[in-house]
Motif scaffolding. Structure first.
Motif, short mmCIF file in Angstrom:
data_model
loop_
_atom_site.label_atom_id
_atom_site.label_comp_id
_atom_site.label_asym_id
_atom_site.label_seq_id
_atom_site.Cartn_x
_atom_site.Cartn_y
_atom_site.Cartn_z
N ARG A 135 0.82 -1.21 0.00
CA ARG A 135 0.00 0.00 0.00
C ARG A 135 0.86 1.26 0.00
NH1 ARG A 135 -5.29 0.82 0.65
NH2 ARG A 135 -6.49 -0.89 1.51
N PHE A 136 2.11 1.15 0.48
CA PHE A 136 2.97 2.32 0.66
C PHE A 136 2.29 3.36 1.54
CE2 PHE A 136 4.27 0.33 -3.32
CZ PHE A 136 5.60 0.09 -3.06
N ASP A 137 1.51 2.87 2.48
CA ASP A 137 0.80 3.69 3.46
C ASP A 137 0.65 2.84 4.71
OD1 ASP A 137 -1.76 4.40 4.94
OD2 ASP A 137 -1.59 6.14 3.63
N ALA A 138 1.27 3.26 5.79
CA ALA A 138 1.34 2.43 6.99
C ALA A 138 -0.04 2.11 7.55
CB ALA A 138 2.19 3.14 8.05
N ALA A 152 -5.42 16.44 -7.99
CA ALA A 152 -3.97 16.47 -7.86
C ALA A 152 -3.62 17.31 -6.65
CB ALA A 152 -3.33 17.05 -9.11
N GLY A 153 -2.95 16.72 -5.70
CA GLY A 153 -2.53 17.44 -4.52
C GLY A 153 -1.22 16.89 -4.03
N THR A 154 -0.76 17.34 -2.92
CA THR A 154 0.50 16.85 -2.39
C THR A 154 0.22 15.63 -1.54
OG1 THR A 154 1.45 19.06 -2.40
CG2 THR A 154 2.51 17.42 -1.00
N LEU A 155 0.62 14.46 -2.02
CA LEU A 155 0.44 13.21 -1.30
C LEU A 155 1.81 12.69 -0.93
CD1 LEU A 155 -2.13 11.45 -3.67
CD2 LEU A 155 -2.61 12.96 -1.76
N ARG A 156 2.07 12.56 0.31
CA ARG A 156 3.36 12.03 0.75
C ARG A 156 3.14 10.68 1.38
NH1 ARG A 156 8.43 13.96 1.52
NH2 ARG A 156 9.70 12.93 3.08
N LEU A 157 3.62 9.63 0.76
CA LEU A 157 3.44 8.29 1.29
C LEU A 157 4.44 8.04 2.39
CD1 LEU A 157 2.82 6.14 -1.88
CD2 LEU A 157 1.26 7.54 -0.58
N ARG A 158 3.95 7.45 3.45
CA ARG A 158 4.82 7.18 4.60
C ARG A 158 5.40 5.78 4.49
NH1 ARG A 158 0.39 7.94 8.91
NH2 ARG A 158 -0.81 7.22 7.14
N PRO A 159 6.62 5.58 4.99
CA PRO A 159 7.18 4.22 5.02
C PRO A 159 6.28 3.30 5.83
CG PRO A 159 8.89 5.84 5.46
CD PRO A 159 7.59 6.59 5.49
#
Length: 309
Positions: free
Chosen positions: A82-85, A302-309
Motif C-alpha cells: 500500500r505504501f501507506d502504513a 492532484a494534490g500533495t500526497l506524501r506516502l509514509r514508510p
C-alpha cells in the motif's frame, strides 16, 4: 504445547528459506493456527519480487511438508503493498479477522532486525511472538545467488530448491537475469546514497488512462505512467504535483515521483488503455505505478500526497 489461538506472520518470502520455515514451526508450537501473509502480492515480477503470491505459497507449503510442519494449520493469503502504513496495517488486521474471527486473541510473529520490521509496533493490543533469528541469512542475498547462477546455499529447503531449479528454465528467469544486470549497472553509475527524482503525468479521459509500455530490460513490457527520471541532482521545476516518496518504491535507488494530473507533454510516448482494465491488473504495472494511479483516482484531485514508510 499451544496456548494461543492465532498467530500472524507477515513477510515477502522472496523466496521462502530455512529461517522462514523455522519461524512458522516455532509459531505452531504456541498457536493453534498460523496466518502467513505474503506481502507485495500486487507487485509485478521483478528482481525484488520475482515470485507471485501463489508461487510463494506453493514453495512454503512444500517446505513445511518436508519437515512435518502441519501445513493444514497454516493459512496463506496475499497481502498487497500500500505504501501507506495505516492502510497496510488495516489490511493485516482485516485478514486476521476474516481468518480467526473478530476479537480473536492474536500474536504477531517476528523480530526487529532493521527499519523494515518497524511494522511490529503498528498493532497495539496484539501480543508479540518472537522469531528465531538466523544470522547472515536473508532473501536478498539468496536472490542474488540464484539470479547470477551461483550454487544455492544449504539454507534453502529442498522443495524451494527444486522450484527454483525448474523456474530457471523459463523465459521469465531469463528476463529477470537481464533485469538484474541492468539494475546493478545502473546502481554502479550512481554515488552511494543517491536519491533521484522523476516526473510523471496522469491523464484520464473517457474511461481511459494514458500509459507507456516499458521496452528496456528493467520492467520490460510493463505499464507505467509516462514520464522521465531526472539526472542526479535535478528536481522538477515546480508546479502542483502529487509526491510519492516511499524509500522502497523504486528498484534501482530511492526515487521521489512528482506526478502531474494533466495531459502528457509532447515527446513522451503513451497510449490510452481502458481504465477498468488498468485498475484490475496491478501486476501489469512497473514499480508502484498502479498504487499511484489508484490513490490519485481515489482522491479525485492532484494534490500533495506524501506516502509514509
Amino acid at each position: 504445547m499451544t496456548d494461543l489461538p492465532a498467530a500472524v506472520y507477515v513477510g515477502r518470502f522472496q523466496p521462502p528459506h530455512a529461517a522462514h520455515v523455522g519461524t512458522v514451526l516455532h509459531a505452531l508450537q504456541r498457536a493453534r493456527r498460523v496466518l502467513v501473509l505474503l506481502g507485495s502480492a500486487n507487485a509485478a515480477r521483478s528482481v525484488r519480487n520475482p515470485f507471485s503470491a501463489q508461487e510463494r505459497a506453493q514453495m512454503f507449503r512444500a517446505a513445511l511438508r518436508e519437515v512435518g510442519g502441519s501445513p493444514g494449520r497454516v493459512v496463506f493469503r496475499p497481502l498487497p503493498d500500500r505504501f501507506d502504513a495505516d492502510a497496510w496495517a488495516a489490511d493485516v488486521r482485516a485478514q486476521a479477522g476474516e481468518v480467526f474471527g473478530p476479537g480473536a486473541r492474536v500474536a504477531l510473529v517476528g523480530f526487529e532486525k532493521d527499519a523494515s520490521s518497524a511494522y511490529l509496533r503498528w498493532f497495539p493490543g496484539w501480543e508479540r511472538l518472537g522469531a528465531p533469528e538466523v544470522p547472515g541469512l536473508n532473501a536478498t542475498d539468496l536472490r542474488a545467488v540464484w539470479l547470477t547462477g551461483q550454487p544455492l546455499p544449504r539454507a534453502m529447503p529442498g522443495a524451494v530448491r527444486t522450484f527454483l531449479a525448474q523456474f530457471a528454465g523459463t523465459p521469465a528467469f531469463v528476463r529477470l537475469q537481464a533485469e538484474w544486470k541492468a539494475v546493478q549497472a545502473a546502481r554502479a553509475l550512481l554515488p552511494p546514497g543517491a536519491h533521484l527524482h522523476e516526473e510523471r503525468w496522469l491523464r484520464t479521459e473517457g474511461g481511459q488512462v494514458w500509459l507507456h509500455t516499458r521496452t528496456g530490460p528493467v520492467g520490460q513490457g510493463l505499464w507505467e505512467l509516462p514520464g522521465r527520471v531526472l539526472p542526479l541532482g535535478r528536481t522538477p521545476p515546480g508546479g502542483e504535483a502529487a509526491r510519492f516518496t516511499h524509500p522502497a518504491r523504486a528498484l534501482i535507488v530511492p526515487t521521489t515521483a512528482h506526478v502531474y494530473w494533466e495531459s502528457v507533454p509532447a515527446g513522451h510516448a503513451a497510449r490510452p488503455v481502458p481504465l477498468a482494465l488498468a485498475l484490475a491488473r496491478p501486476r501489469r504495472f512497473h514499480e508502484d505505478h498502479h498504487v499511484i494511479l489508484s490513490r490519485m483516482l481515489s482522491r479525485g484531485e492532484a494534490g500533495t500526497l506524501r506516502l509514509r514508510p
